[in-house]
Design a protein around this motif. Structure first.
Motif, mmCIF file in Angstrom:
data_model
loop_
_atom_site.group_PDB
_atom_site.id
_atom_site.type_symbol
_atom_site.label_atom_id
_atom_site.label_comp_id
_atom_site.label_asym_id
_atom_site.label_seq_id
_atom_site.Cartn_x
_atom_site.Cartn_y
_atom_site.Cartn_z
ATOM 1 N N ASP A 163 -13.660 12.276 -0.307
ATOM 2 C CA ASP A 163 -14.112 13.600 0.066
ATOM 3 C C ASP A 163 -13.654 13.939 1.306
ATOM 4 O O ASP A 163 -14.626 13.974 2.262
ATOM 5 C CB ASP A 163 -15.517 13.942 -0.338
ATOM 6 C CG ASP A 163 -15.743 15.263 -0.268
ATOM 7 O OD1 ASP A 163 -14.878 16.077 0.152
ATOM 8 O OD2 ASP A 163 -17.160 15.628 -0.332
ATOM 9 N N GLU B 198 -3.177 17.022 -4.804
ATOM 10 C CA GLU B 198 -4.447 16.862 -5.036
ATOM 11 C C GLU B 198 -5.433 17.180 -4.039
ATOM 12 O O GLU B 198 -6.704 17.828 -4.418
ATOM 13 C CB GLU B 198 -4.862 15.272 -5.797
ATOM 14 C CG GLU B 198 -4.189 14.793 -6.832
ATOM 15 C CD GLU B 198 -4.896 15.833 -8.061
ATOM 16 O OE1 GLU B 198 -6.087 15.887 -8.007
ATOM 17 O OE2 GLU B 198 -4.138 16.601 -9.145
ATOM 18 N N LYS C 252 -8.753 20.054 -3.785
ATOM 19 C CA LYS C 252 -9.902 19.580 -3.349
ATOM 20 C C LYS C 252 -10.319 20.646 -2.154
ATOM 21 O O LYS C 252 -11.494 21.217 -2.084
ATOM 22 C CB LYS C 252 -10.150 18.280 -3.031
ATOM 23 C CG LYS C 252 -10.178 17.282 -3.899
ATOM 24 C CD LYS C 252 -10.203 15.844 -3.518
ATOM 25 C CE LYS C 252 -10.215 14.753 -4.344
ATOM 26 N NZ LYS C 252 -10.344 13.376 -3.922
ATOM 27 N N LYS D 180 -11.463 23.940 -3.846
ATOM 28 C CA LYS D 180 -12.806 23.774 -4.260
ATOM 29 C C LYS D 180 -14.067 23.911 -3.139
ATOM 30 O O LYS D 180 -14.708 24.529 -3.144
ATOM 31 C CB LYS D 180 -13.011 22.653 -5.086
ATOM 32 C CG LYS D 180 -12.373 22.778 -6.444
ATOM 33 C CD LYS D 180 -12.626 21.431 -7.095
ATOM 34 C CE LYS D 180 -12.049 21.555 -8.546
ATOM 35 N NZ LYS D 180 -12.035 20.194 -9.358
#
Length: 412
Positions: free
Chosen positions: A6, A129, A133, A136
């Motif tokens: 993350d 990818e 992220k 989001k």
């Protein structure tokens, strides 16, 4: 390049800081836009950018020519239907270099976009990818921005309705409210009304708002919805030919709504173009008058959108009131009506079409599908029965207006 699970964990003080974080990770310039392509944030420490990004940063929104190209290439429709990153090839004619874009979603709605400009390298699968992220992670920050805008929007809507209904008419008070609510002003303005076939849903309102926020043909000041009417206060970009600019904007709006969102059959109008804000209510009423006349006389007013272009139709409500009070009579029209009814002829229609075609015999004969000699005979009979001199412009104009008034009265 592999990234930690993350990479956006933790708080960011601003979307600018967030854009810088994405840029650091991907090693490329980043811009973040809202759903209407207004600039929200951009990475600040970029060695290279392209003309499209430069223009976006300067004007705080994506140039209209870039948006139009992205629609034509199918880029924006794709971004509005997928959460996957999308690679966009160079569009050199609008200064757009290679880039990757991803949509920011809230449930089933796109609320923004992240654009990554590919400069020194092509983004890898892992990079894409990471971009997903980032989209989001950006959601909550963008939503906070929308919430602040929505609270302000409620106050703005209330103010606009006060202007449209004449509850605020003093120019100084109006100016104070414009300043307080941070609404831009302009030297000229008009009220536009776009009447849709059905009541405007929230989805359609968003589509209209998208068109307005991305256009650079006209300056949008205020707008609101009243059932099937979308009401807009807007200003032409220049003061040299404001009428032409307003007409061009209406044509462009209709085209984009049809091409992008498959919505047609929009009736459009705008009121008088004024310099001081106390005339907002007047301009609104004039725009409604145009729509009323377009409904009553669709063929004659098909190419008319502005109140200034209505000509004699501007005065029909006033003339109709005088006629109902018995102040307006026309013996020539009464005689022609009686003759047409008794002999099943169409002399009144013949004269109306003749005047509509600027008294041109050949064009009128073609419109009525009759021989020019037949038309000449009918005109002679009109002059005899109505006791009217067809060489006298005053008499012709009076008869023409009274014919139109009679049609208007019958449909009212």
């Amino acid at each position: 390049m592999k990234y930690q699970d993350d990479p956006f964990k933790g708080n960011f003080d601003s979307l600018e800081e967030f854009a810088d974080r994405i840029s650091d990770l991907l090693q490329c310039p980043i811009t973040i836009e809202d759903a209407n392509h207004r600039l929200i944030a951009y990475s600040a420490h970029d060695d290279y950018t392209d003309p499209a990004r430069t223009a976006t940063i300067i004007s705080r929104r994506v140039p209209e020519k870039v948006i139009n190209s992205l629609w034509k290439k199918g880029v924006i429709p794709a971004l509005l239907s997928s959460q996957e990153p999308l690679r966009i090839e160079t569009i050199s004619e609008v200064g757009l270099g290679n880039r990757v874009a991803v949509s920011i979603w809230k449930n089933q709605e796109v609320i923004g976009f992240i654009w990554a400009l590919e400069t020194d390298r092509t983004l890898s699968k892992d990079d894409l990818e990471l971009l997903k992220k980032a989209a989001k992670a950006a959601k909550n920050k963008v939503l906070q921005l929308y919430m602040r805008r929505n609270k302000r929007e409620e106050r703005v809507q209330e103010f606009f309705w006060k202007l449209l209904t004449g509850h605020i008419t003093a120019n100084e008070e109006i100016k104070e409210n414009f300043d307080f609510l941070q609404i831009p002003t302009a030297p000229l303005f008009s009220v536009f009304v776009f009447r849709f076939a059905n009541d405007i849903t929230s989805d359609i309102e968003k589509q209209i708002s998208y068109i307005l926020q991305t256009t650079q043909q006209i300056q949008v000041l205020l707008y609101t919805v009243d059932r099937s009417d979308f009401i807009l206060l807007a200003a032409p970009k220049s003061t040299r030919q404001p009428l032409a600019e307003c007409n061009q904007f209406i044509a462009s709006f209709a085209t984009k709504m049809k091409e992008r969102f498959h919505i047609a059959n929009i009736q459009s109008s705008f009121g008088g173009i004024y310099e001081t804000f106390e005339y907002i209510e007047k301009s609104y009423k004039e725009a409604l008058t145009v729509l009323s006349m377009k409904e009553k006389f669709p063929a004659q007013t098909a190419s008319i959108y502005g109140y200034q272009q209505l000509g004699i139709y501007q005065f029909f409500d006033l003339l109709l009131e005088k006629k109902r009070q018995g102040e307006l009579t026309n013996s020539a029209l009464a005689k022609l009506q009686a003759y047409d009814e008794k002999h099943h002829t169409n002399l009144i229609e013949t004269f109306e079409v003749f005047f509509d075609h600027d008294s041109n015999v050949n064009e009128t004969a073609k419109a009525l599908n009759i021989h020019p000699n037949t038309l000449s005979y009918r005109l002679k009979r009109i002059a005899e029965i109505g006791e009217i001199d067809l060489h006298d412009m005053n008499q012709k104009v009076k008869l023409y207006i009274d014919i139109k008034l009679a049609k208007y009265e019958a449909s009212h």
